[in-house]
Motif scaffolding. Structure first.
Motif, PDB file in Angstrom:
ATOM      1  N   ILE A 178      -2.464  28.240 -34.130  1.00 31.31           N
ATOM      2  CA  ILE A 178      -3.133  26.974 -33.778  1.00 31.31           C
ATOM      3  C   ILE A 178      -4.617  27.167 -34.010  1.00 31.31           C
ATOM      4  CG2 ILE A 178      -3.200  27.548 -31.301  1.00 31.31           C
ATOM      5  CD1 ILE A 178      -2.953  24.309 -30.989  1.00 31.31           C
ATOM      6  N   LEU A 179      -5.163  26.182 -34.694  1.00 31.89           N
ATOM      7  CA  LEU A 179      -6.567  26.243 -35.098  1.00 31.89           C
ATOM      8  C   LEU A 179      -7.473  26.410 -33.885  1.00 31.89           C
ATOM      9  CD1 LEU A 179      -8.268  25.855 -37.636  1.00 31.89           C
ATOM     10  CD2 LEU A 179      -8.329  23.418 -37.115  1.00 31.89           C
TER      11      LEU A 179
ATOM     12  N   PHE B 125      -4.787  20.142 -34.171  1.00 35.63           N
ATOM     13  CA  PHE B 125      -4.622  19.438 -32.890  1.00 35.63           C
ATOM     14  C   PHE B 125      -5.817  18.548 -32.592  1.00 35.63           C
ATOM     15  CE2 PHE B 125      -7.649  21.322 -29.941  1.00 35.63           C
ATOM     16  CZ  PHE B 125      -7.998  22.507 -30.570  1.00 35.63           C
TER      17      PHE B 125
ATOM     18  N   PHE C 289     -19.457  29.534 -27.149  1.00 36.27           N
ATOM     19  CA  PHE C 289     -18.176  28.928 -27.522  1.00 36.27           C
ATOM     20  C   PHE C 289     -18.355  27.888 -28.630  1.00 36.27           C
ATOM     21  CE2 PHE C 289     -15.171  25.394 -26.840  1.00 36.27           C
ATOM     22  CZ  PHE C 289     -14.036  26.029 -27.302  1.00 36.27           C
TER      23      PHE C 289
ATOM     24  N   ARG D 103      -9.460  33.849 -24.318  1.00 40.15           N
ATOM     25  CA  ARG D 103     -10.133  34.912 -23.576  1.00 40.15           C
ATOM     26  C   ARG D 103      -9.267  36.054 -23.076  1.00 40.15           C
ATOM     27  NH1 ARG D 103     -13.309  30.848 -19.729  1.00 40.15           N
ATOM     28  NH2 ARG D 103     -11.319  29.814 -20.105  1.00 40.15           N
TER      29      ARG D 103
ATOM     30  N   SER E 253      -3.513  16.219 -21.796  1.00 37.37           N
ATOM     31  CA  SER E 253      -3.507  17.148 -20.655  1.00 37.37           C
ATOM     32  C   SER E 253      -3.689  16.447 -19.320  1.00 37.37           C
ATOM     33  CB  SER E 253      -4.618  18.170 -20.832  1.00 37.37           C
ATOM     34  OG  SER E 253      -4.491  18.791 -22.084  1.00 37.37           O
TER      35      SER E 253
ATOM     36  N   TYR F  64     -12.423  12.399 -20.213  1.00 37.99           N
ATOM     37  CA  TYR F  64     -13.574  13.322 -20.233  1.00 37.99           C
ATOM     38  C   TYR F  64     -14.866  12.563 -20.506  1.00 37.99           C
ATOM     39  CZ  TYR F  64     -11.936  18.136 -19.778  1.00 37.99           C
ATOM     40  OH  TYR F  64     -11.471  19.308 -19.291  1.00 37.99           O
TER      41      TYR F  64
ATOM     42  N   ARG G  80      -3.234  27.771 -26.159  1.00 38.05           N
ATOM     43  CA  ARG G  80      -4.435  28.563 -25.892  1.00 38.05           C
ATOM     44  C   ARG G  80      -4.281  30.025 -26.283  1.00 38.05           C
ATOM     45  NH1 ARG G  80      -8.486  26.551 -22.502  1.00 38.05           N
ATOM     46  NH2 ARG G  80      -8.420  24.301 -22.501  1.00 38.05           N
ATOM     47  N   GLN G  81      -3.410  30.282 -27.282  1.00 41.05           N
ATOM     48  CA  GLN G  81      -3.192  31.676 -27.680  1.00 41.05           C
ATOM     49  C   GLN G  81      -4.435  32.306 -28.292  1.00 41.05           C
ATOM     50  OE1 GLN G  81       0.161  31.205 -30.305  1.00 41.05           O
ATOM     51  NE2 GLN G  81      -1.052  30.823 -32.141  1.00 41.05           N
ATOM     52  N   ALA G  82      -5.337  31.492 -28.819  1.00 42.75           N
ATOM     53  CA  ALA G  82      -6.606  32.004 -29.340  1.00 42.75           C
ATOM     54  C   ALA G  82      -7.620  31.896 -28.200  1.00 42.75           C
ATOM     55  CB  ALA G  82      -7.053  31.172 -30.536  1.00 42.75           C
TER      56      ALA G  82
ATOM     57  N   ALA H 281     -10.466  25.510 -31.984  1.00 44.05           N
ATOM     58  CA  ALA H 281     -11.407  24.383 -31.930  1.00 44.05           C
ATOM     59  C   ALA H 281     -11.344  23.877 -30.497  1.00 44.05           C
ATOM     60  CB  ALA H 281     -11.001  23.293 -32.915  1.00 44.05           C
ATOM     61  N   ASP H 282     -11.749  22.657 -30.232  1.00 47.81           N
ATOM     62  CA  ASP H 282     -11.604  22.112 -28.885  1.00 47.81           C
ATOM     63  C   ASP H 282     -11.377  20.613 -28.975  1.00 47.81           C
ATOM     64  OD1 ASP H 282     -12.000  23.120 -25.920  1.00 47.81           O
ATOM     65  OD2 ASP H 282     -12.734  21.068 -26.045  1.00 47.81           O
TER      66      ASP H 282
ATOM     67  N   HIS I 249       1.903  25.070 -20.162  1.00 49.10           N
ATOM     68  CA  HIS I 249       0.491  24.706 -20.346  1.00 49.10           C
ATOM     69  C   HIS I 249      -0.177  25.962 -20.892  1.00 49.10           C
ATOM     70  CE1 HIS I 249      -3.077  22.138 -18.569  1.00 49.10           C
ATOM     71  NE2 HIS I 249      -3.130  22.283 -19.880  1.00 49.10           N
TER      72      HIS I 249
ATOM     73  N   PHE J 215      -2.768  16.713 -27.448  1.00 48.25           N
ATOM     74  CA  PHE J 215      -2.804  17.217 -26.072  1.00 48.25           C
ATOM     75  C   PHE J 215      -3.178  16.070 -25.135  1.00 48.25           C
ATOM     76  CE2 PHE J 215      -2.666  21.890 -26.102  1.00 48.25           C
ATOM     77  CZ  PHE J 215      -2.941  22.216 -27.414  1.00 48.25           C
TER      78      PHE J 215
ATOM     79  N   ARG K 167     -16.858  36.675 -28.555  1.00 52.89           N
ATOM     80  CA  ARG K 167     -17.438  35.693 -27.635  1.00 52.89           C
ATOM     81  C   ARG K 167     -18.637  36.254 -26.879  1.00 52.89           C
ATOM     82  NH1 ARG K 167     -19.437  32.660 -24.875  1.00 52.89           N
ATOM     83  NH2 ARG K 167     -18.597  31.098 -23.454  1.00 52.89           N
TER      84      ARG K 167
ATOM     85  N   TYR L 238     -10.997  38.665 -28.858  1.00 58.65           N
ATOM     86  CA  TYR L 238     -11.692  37.382 -28.704  1.00 58.65           C
ATOM     87  C   TYR L 238     -12.962  37.579 -27.876  1.00 58.65           C
ATOM     88  CZ  TYR L 238     -12.792  32.658 -27.038  1.00 58.65           C
ATOM     89  OH  TYR L 238     -13.445  31.490 -26.725  1.00 58.65           O
TER      90      TYR L 238
HETATM   91  O1  CP3 Z   1      -4.627  26.780 -28.235  1.00 52.99           O
HETATM   92  C1  CP3 Z   1      -5.517  27.426 -28.827  1.00 52.99           C
HETATM   93  O2  CP3 Z   1      -5.589  28.657 -28.784  1.00 52.99           O
HETATM   94  C2  CP3 Z   1      -6.499  26.685 -29.710  1.00 52.99           C
HETATM   95  C3  CP3 Z   1      -7.775  26.461 -29.138  1.00 52.99           C
HETATM   96  C4  CP3 Z   1      -7.970  25.454 -28.012  1.00 52.99           C
HETATM   97  C5  CP3 Z   1      -9.097  25.519 -27.157  1.00 52.99           C
HETATM   98  N1  CP3 Z   1      -9.109  24.403 -26.379  1.00 52.99           N
HETATM   99  C6  CP3 Z   1     -10.100  26.588 -27.170  1.00 52.99           C
HETATM  100  C7  CP3 Z   1     -10.921  26.805 -25.980  1.00 52.99           C
HETATM  101  C8  CP3 Z   1      -7.252  24.303 -27.659  1.00 52.99           C
HETATM  102  C9  CP3 Z   1      -5.933  23.786 -28.200  1.00 52.99           C
HETATM  103  C10 CP3 Z   1      -7.993  23.655 -26.639  1.00 52.99           C
HETATM  104  C11 CP3 Z   1      -7.583  22.370 -26.051  1.00 52.99           C
HETATM  105  C12 CP3 Z   1      -8.305  21.858 -24.874  1.00 52.99           C
HETATM  106  N2  CP3 Z   1      -9.637  21.932 -24.578  1.00 52.99           N
HETATM  107  C13 CP3 Z   1      -7.694  21.085 -23.866  1.00 52.99           C
HETATM  108  C14 CP3 Z   1      -6.256  20.653 -23.876  1.00 52.99           C
HETATM  109  C15 CP3 Z   1      -5.355  21.775 -23.553  1.00 52.99           C
HETATM  110  C16 CP3 Z   1      -5.237  22.111 -22.111  1.00 52.99           C
HETATM  111  O3  CP3 Z   1      -5.339  23.294 -21.797  1.00 52.99           O
HETATM  112  O4  CP3 Z   1      -4.950  21.207 -21.310  1.00 52.99           O
HETATM  113  C17 CP3 Z   1      -8.677  20.747 -22.915  1.00 52.99           C
HETATM  114  C18 CP3 Z   1      -8.457  19.966 -21.648  1.00 52.99           C
HETATM  115  C19 CP3 Z   1      -9.911  21.273 -23.391  1.00 52.99           C
HETATM  116  C20 CP3 Z   1     -11.267  21.149 -22.776  1.00 52.99           C
HETATM  117  C21 CP3 Z   1     -11.752  22.499 -22.417  1.00 52.99           C
HETATM  118  N3  CP3 Z   1     -12.318  23.384 -23.323  1.00 52.99           N
HETATM  119  C22 CP3 Z   1     -11.679  23.152 -21.156  1.00 52.99           C
HETATM  120  C23 CP3 Z   1     -11.158  22.522 -19.885  1.00 52.99           C
HETATM  121  C24 CP3 Z   1     -12.193  24.443 -21.339  1.00 52.99           C
HETATM  122  C25 CP3 Z   1     -12.216  25.554 -20.331  1.00 52.99           C
HETATM  123  C26 CP3 Z   1     -13.498  25.786 -19.660  1.00 52.99           C
HETATM  124  C27 CP3 Z   1     -13.486  27.196 -19.111  1.00 52.99           C
HETATM  125  O5  CP3 Z   1     -14.458  27.912 -19.385  1.00 52.99           O
HETATM  126  O6  CP3 Z   1     -12.504  27.589 -18.462  1.00 52.99           O
HETATM  127  C28 CP3 Z   1     -12.583  24.564 -22.675  1.00 52.99           C
HETATM  128  C29 CP3 Z   1     -13.184  25.747 -23.316  1.00 52.99           C
HETATM  129  C30 CP3 Z   1     -12.310  26.475 -24.269  1.00 52.99           C
HETATM  130  N4  CP3 Z   1     -11.564  25.854 -25.250  1.00 52.99           N
HETATM  131  C31 CP3 Z   1     -12.139  27.864 -24.348  1.00 52.99           C
HETATM  132  C32 CP3 Z   1     -11.276  28.086 -25.439  1.00 52.99           C
HETATM  133  C33 CP3 Z   1     -10.829  29.408 -25.990  1.00 52.99           C
HETATM  134  C34 CP3 Z   1     -12.821  28.914 -23.492  1.00 52.99           C
HETATM  135  C35 CP3 Z   1     -14.219  29.031 -23.979  1.00 52.99           C
HETATM  136  C36 CP3 Z   1     -14.855  30.378 -23.730  1.00 52.99           C
HETATM  137  O7  CP3 Z   1     -14.562  31.334 -24.452  1.00 52.99           O
HETATM  138  O8  CP3 Z   1     -15.715  30.433 -22.836  1.00 52.99           O
END
Ligand code: CP3
Length: 350
Positions: free
Chosen positions: A77-78, A148, A50, A36, A213, A158, A32-34, A80-81, A326, A211, A45, A41
């Motif tokens: 890391i790309l 990923f 998103f 909030r 998770s 989900y 999640r280095q890319a 995306a979601d 994580h 992932f 945003r 970012y």
């Molecule tokens: O790692 C990275 O930086 C790459 C980008 C990435 C995102 N999601 C961007 C994101 C990756 C690798 C993910 C994976 C992801 N998404 C997982 C598996 C990893 C983990 O943490 O267990 C899961 C379970 C998701 C589903 C998902 N997407 C959740 C639970 C959420 C959070 C909701 C919230 O608002 O807290 C997201 C949204 C999301 N995905 C954000 C980002 C940067 C935040 C969106 C925003 O800016 O509001």
């Protein structure tokens, strides 16, 4: 149009570690280095939703590159979601502020599984591939791009629950009541994920991470029966020679089973000591991890001390990729993330 891609150096520290070869320092990137915790970012945003950020390749590429510039990590890391694949399958996807992702039409029985659509990934997810091309073109040779996807269990849960869950009642109900529908759903998802990951590889990803998770919700027996064959099929279906990181959370009891499903590197969370995890996994695989993400709320000296404990557990053995156990949390101070990357580079330099 995208610029011609600069290929990544196959001998950069991250890719050497994926192959369990020695490197001049332990590579680090942060799940999640890319995201909030970075002001740059949040700036983008604040203007764009998103999902729109994901769907606009130039924005997705920009936020993918932000942590490379800011933190000096060893891999990108790309942006995306894991849930983007759910939409073209027909289940509907929404991200709303505060509540996280929501699946609009949860898939809870065999009929709903049968109604899912086949996915032609380049038509419906081509924006992700275009982002990967743009990122690759913007990265130095020393920095590989990680593609990923969610592992099939996490994506399926989900789709079935409709959102986050604590007990996985609907997921396990489908599994236990109608194993035929369960396996059909896992197969549908896996077929899409193979094409989706190979599309990312063809567009410029040098490694991929799966992932899983939510997999820690399962007993070892249920993992073996309901999940392992599907994760194994995905990993076996990816372009040969591209390293796969297979990551789970709360999965300390499943490590050997996850390894047997496949992966060149197994991702560990912080609930197991890295040395114990690696011993159980054996010599054939690398490990990624495993600092507790909340350590980043302490201060730089404590972050350094804790990072050293992780490095000591790895003992300089080739095949360790440093990461959190994580994802980084959205309120972590950026300076603390930078302190971690610097400390790992300095303490591991050989
Ligand atoms: O790692 C990275 O930086 C790459 C980008 C990435 C995102 N999601 C961007 C994101 C990756 C690798 C993910 C994976 C992801 N998404 C997982 C598996 C990893 C983990 O943490 O267990 C899961 C379970 C998701 C589903 C998902 N997407 C959740 C639970 C959420 C959070 C909701 C919230 O608002 O807290 C997201 C949204 C999301 N995905 C954000 C980002 C940067 C935040 C969106 C925003 O800016 O509001």
């Amino acid at each position: 149009m995208s610029k011609p891609a600069t290929p990544a150096d196959p001998n950069c520290p991250f890719l050497r570690a994926c192959r369990c070869e020695p490197a001049d320092h332990t590579p680090i990137w942060i799940m999640r280095q890319a995201g909030r915790y970075l002001p740059e970012y949040r700036e983008i945003r604040s203007k764009v939703s998103f999902l729109e950020m994901c769907r606009r390749p130039e924005l997705a590429a920009e936020v993918t590159l932000q942590p490379i510039r800011r933190l000096g990590v060893d891999a990108a890391i790309l942006f995306a979601d894991i849930l983007l694949v759910v939409e073209p399958m027909g289940a509907g996807l929404e991200f709303s502020a505060g509540t996280g992702p929501r699946i609009l039409r949860p898939v809870r029985d065999g009929r709903a599984v049968d109604a899912l659509q086949a996915v032609e990934v380049s038509a419906s997810l081509g924006y992700v591939f275009e982002a990967a091309r743009l990122v690759r073109a913007g990265l130095p040779r020393q920095i590989p791009l990680i593609g990923f996807a969610g592992a099939p269990f996490t994506v399926a849960s989900y789709m079935i629950e409709g959102g986050a869950s604590r007990d996985y009642v609907h997921t396990k109900s489908l599994m236990y009541r109608d194993s035929g529908a369960w396996h059909a759903l896992m197969e549908r998802i896996s077929t899409v994920l193979i094409d989706y990951l190979n599309g990312q590889i063809d567009a410029g990803a040098q490694a991929v991470q799966l992932f899983d998770s939510w997999v820690g919700a399962l007993s070892p027996g249920d993992y073996r029966e309901f999940v392992q064959p599907h994760s194994a099929r995905i990993i076996a279906g990816l372009r040969p020679g591209v390293p796969v990181i297979h990551f789970g959370t709360g999965a300390a009891t499943l490590l050997e089973l996850m390894r047997d499903a496949g992966g060149d590197v197994i991702g560990l969370d912080w609930r197991i000591e890295l040395a114990d995890g690696w011993r159980r996994l054996g010599n054939g695989v690398g490990v990624q991890g495993n600092l507790d993400p909340t350590v980043l709320y302490s201060d730089p000296p404590e972050i350094r001390r804790r990072a050293k404990q992780v490095l000591d557990q790895a003992g300089g053995r080739p095949g360790h990729i440093f990461n959190l156990g994580h994802g980084i949390l959205p309120t972590v101070p950026v300076d603390h993330a930078i302190a971690l990357v610097d400390a790992v580079h300095e303490m591991s330099s050989r």
